[in-house]
Design a protein around this motif. Sequence first.
Motif, PDB file in Angstrom:
ATOM      1  N   UNK A  42       0.828  -1.211   0.000  1.00 55.48           N
ATOM      2  CA  UNK A  42       0.000   0.000   0.000  1.00 55.48           C
ATOM      3  C   UNK A  42       0.859   1.257   0.000  1.00 55.48           C
ATOM      4  N   UNK A  43       1.907   1.253   0.813  1.00 60.29           N
ATOM      5  CA  UNK A  43       2.787   2.421   0.874  1.00 60.29           C
ATOM      6  C   UNK A  43       3.486   2.629  -0.465  1.00 60.29           C
ATOM      7  N   UNK A  44       3.961   1.547  -1.084  1.00 57.17           N
ATOM      8  CA  UNK A  44       4.667   1.661  -2.360  1.00 57.17           C
ATOM      9  C   UNK A  44       3.747   2.207  -3.449  1.00 57.17           C
ATOM     10  N   UNK A  45       2.522   1.715  -3.497  1.00 56.53           N
ATOM     11  CA  UNK A  45       1.570   2.193  -4.500  1.00 56.53           C
ATOM     12  C   UNK A  45       1.221   3.658  -4.258  1.00 56.53           C
ATOM     13  N   UNK A  46       0.985   4.007  -2.986  1.00 63.47           N
ATOM     14  CA  UNK A  46       0.688   5.400  -2.676  1.00 63.47           C
ATOM     15  C   UNK A  46       1.852   6.316  -2.986  1.00 63.47           C
ATOM     16  N   UNK A  47       3.062   5.881  -2.658  1.00 65.42           N
ATOM     17  CA  UNK A  47       4.267   6.658  -2.943  1.00 65.42           C
ATOM     18  C   UNK A  47       4.407   6.890  -4.445  1.00 65.42           C
ATOM     19  N   UNK A  48       4.178   5.842  -5.237  1.00 64.37           N
ATOM     20  CA  UNK A  48       4.272   5.968  -6.691  1.00 64.37           C
ATOM     21  C   UNK A  48       3.240   6.953  -7.230  1.00 64.37           C
ATOM     22  N   UNK A  49       2.011   6.871  -6.710  1.00 65.76           N
ATOM     23  CA  UNK A  49       0.975   7.773  -7.179  1.00 65.76           C
ATOM     24  C   UNK A  49       1.272   9.227  -6.862  1.00 65.76           C
ATOM     25  N   UNK A  50       1.739   9.481  -5.641  1.00 61.51           N
ATOM     26  CA  UNK A  50       2.068  10.853  -5.258  1.00 61.51           C
ATOM     27  C   UNK A  50       3.269  11.358  -6.052  1.00 61.51           C
ATOM     28  N   UNK A  51       4.254  10.479  -6.305  1.00 59.66           N
ATOM     29  CA  UNK A  51       5.425  10.878  -7.085  1.00 59.66           C
ATOM     30  C   UNK A  51       5.024  11.284  -8.499  1.00 59.66           C
ATOM     31  N   UNK A  52       4.108  10.524  -9.105  1.00 56.38           N
ATOM     32  CA  UNK A  52       3.626  10.895 -10.438  1.00 56.38           C
ATOM     33  C   UNK A  52       2.881  12.231 -10.398  1.00 56.38           C
ATOM     34  N   UNK A  53       2.104  12.459  -9.343  1.00 56.62           N
ATOM     35  CA  UNK A  53       1.376  13.724  -9.197  1.00 56.62           C
ATOM     36  C   UNK A  53       2.343  14.890  -9.048  1.00 56.62           C
ATOM     37  N   UNK A  54       3.383  14.695  -8.243  1.00 56.60           N
ATOM     38  CA  UNK A  54       4.381  15.749  -8.041  1.00 56.60           C
ATOM     39  C   UNK A  54       5.094  16.069  -9.350  1.00 56.60           C
ATOM     40  N   UNK A  55       5.437  15.028 -10.109  1.00 60.22           N
ATOM     41  CA  UNK A  55       6.086  15.234 -11.403  1.00 60.22           C
ATOM     42  C   UNK A  55       5.182  16.027 -12.345  1.00 60.22           C
ATOM     43  N   UNK A  56       3.891  15.707 -12.325  1.00 54.10           N
ATOM     44  CA  UNK A  56       2.931  16.432 -13.174  1.00 54.10           C
ATOM     45  C   UNK A  56       2.829  17.891 -12.763  1.00 54.10           C
ATOM     46  N   UNK A  57       2.822  18.157 -11.463  1.00 58.38           N
ATOM     47  CA  UNK A  57       2.736  19.545 -10.990  1.00 58.38           C
ATOM     48  C   UNK A  57       3.969  20.349 -11.396  1.00 58.38           C
ATOM     49  N   UNK A  58       5.144  19.722 -11.381  1.00 56.08           N
ATOM     50  CA  UNK A  58       6.345  20.435 -11.825  1.00 56.08           C
ATOM     51  C   UNK A  58       6.245  20.787 -13.299  1.00 56.08           C
ATOM     52  N   UNK A  59       5.740  19.869 -14.106  1.00 55.08           N
ATOM     53  CA  UNK A  59       5.598  20.154 -15.534  1.00 55.08           C
ATOM     54  C   UNK A  59       4.571  21.247 -15.782  1.00 55.08           C
TER      55      UNK A  59
END
Length: 482
Positions: A42-59
Amino acid sequence: MQASPLKTLRRMQRRARHTRVFSRQHAGRRVTYWLGGILVGLIAVGFAGVADFVDLQRRHLIAAAGGWIMLLLAPSGLALSIWLTRRYAPGARGSGIPQVIATLHMTEPGQIDDVLSWRNAVGKVGLTLLGLFCGASIGREGPTVQVGATLMHLLGRRLGVVDGAARRALILAGGAAGISAAFNTPLAGIVFAIEELSHSFQSRTSGTMLTAVILSGLTSLAILGNYTYFGHAGATLPVGTAWIAAPLCAVAGGIAGGSFSALLVRMSGGIPGRAGRLAAAHPVLFAASCGLLIAALGLASGGLTYGTGYAQARHIVDGDAHLPAGFFALKFAASLISYCSGIPGGIFAPSLAIGAGIGGWVAHLLPHAAPGMVVLLGMAAYFSAVVQAPLTATVIVMEMTDNQQVTVALLATSFLAFGISRLICRRPLYGALARHFLRSLALARNPGDAPTLGSGEPPRHDARPAGSQLPPTRPPAAPHTP
């Protein structure tokens, strides 16, 4: 003299009660370990999802404010990250995998508790996300390994596990489960734990590790579905002239990956020259300088070097985008600078992106070979050369692209690249960094023995901190300097 039937009956009753109590305790621990594997997933999946969101916000930020905003965001973000790391979570620096390897060789429970603590785990996740938002070329897989190992260790401590072998089994299981869920590659998690984390297969630890990996993988599968990070790569490498791609990718990836590892190992013992003196005296300012260089590389590449590199690697594998020929060199530099800055973050994802860039470059030289296949060989070659774990490299690339038809080609390329890398970097990267981490813990107690960071003097490799079971190693015949 024989015991009376009554005494024998009472003895059997006491033994039965003891067995029932032991069985209940054993079953309770097993259930808790299973829940731990699910939580890691659960933590790994959540971490991956938030990381993708953060990457999108930077773009989005770059699109709205322009690419020049990174000249402000990257230096300030890396400076803030290293300040927070040094002040609140010093055990969260770097990848996280060296810390896990180090704890597997510690014998003092207090030292393990200091490294695998909730503070370091939370700091690892939050500061990795901060680094990704600021454009650092880092990955989340290494941090996920440390978080998974921390979770399983804390569960074991909660249940009163004091046996050293059982404690190491839980740490190993948590790290393997982290890789399994982070990449959605269960087999790679098992192979990585055996080949890189523990360097052995022990029957006492295999059951706990396999259960944790399976449950974390099933958790990821239940939430995200049966997906692969790079889609389905159906390319093949028929026997013939196309096989020349394997040695070419192995040589290019082996030289590049071995050089990357040698530079990181060398930098871990002290950055030479003025940069080293700046890092020692003013680490926050040094991190800001690294951020400025990362922003400059990002501007030169059109933003391609920011973040994990997953998107770029997938485009290269699919062949639906033409990246500059120098992409892998710029990403190489950005990853090296990001790691040397000292911020939390891994190197798995950037290594796969660099390898994909190398494979894409080699594919231009071989028009008769399937480009997608050459890209996969480049990924496996560079990754194997960096971590010096050829089986892990093969399995990760195979599982992440859902392509089992090229297993032999991937194995051959990975092992050849591994051999070339060992000629350049005599010590495996994560093992060398783990030794440096253990030594830094010992030198924190006896600072007079520590080498000056800016002096360029490598650490003594025959020194071992108290509470460590790592054997002494000899340094390479000639140190590699950048």
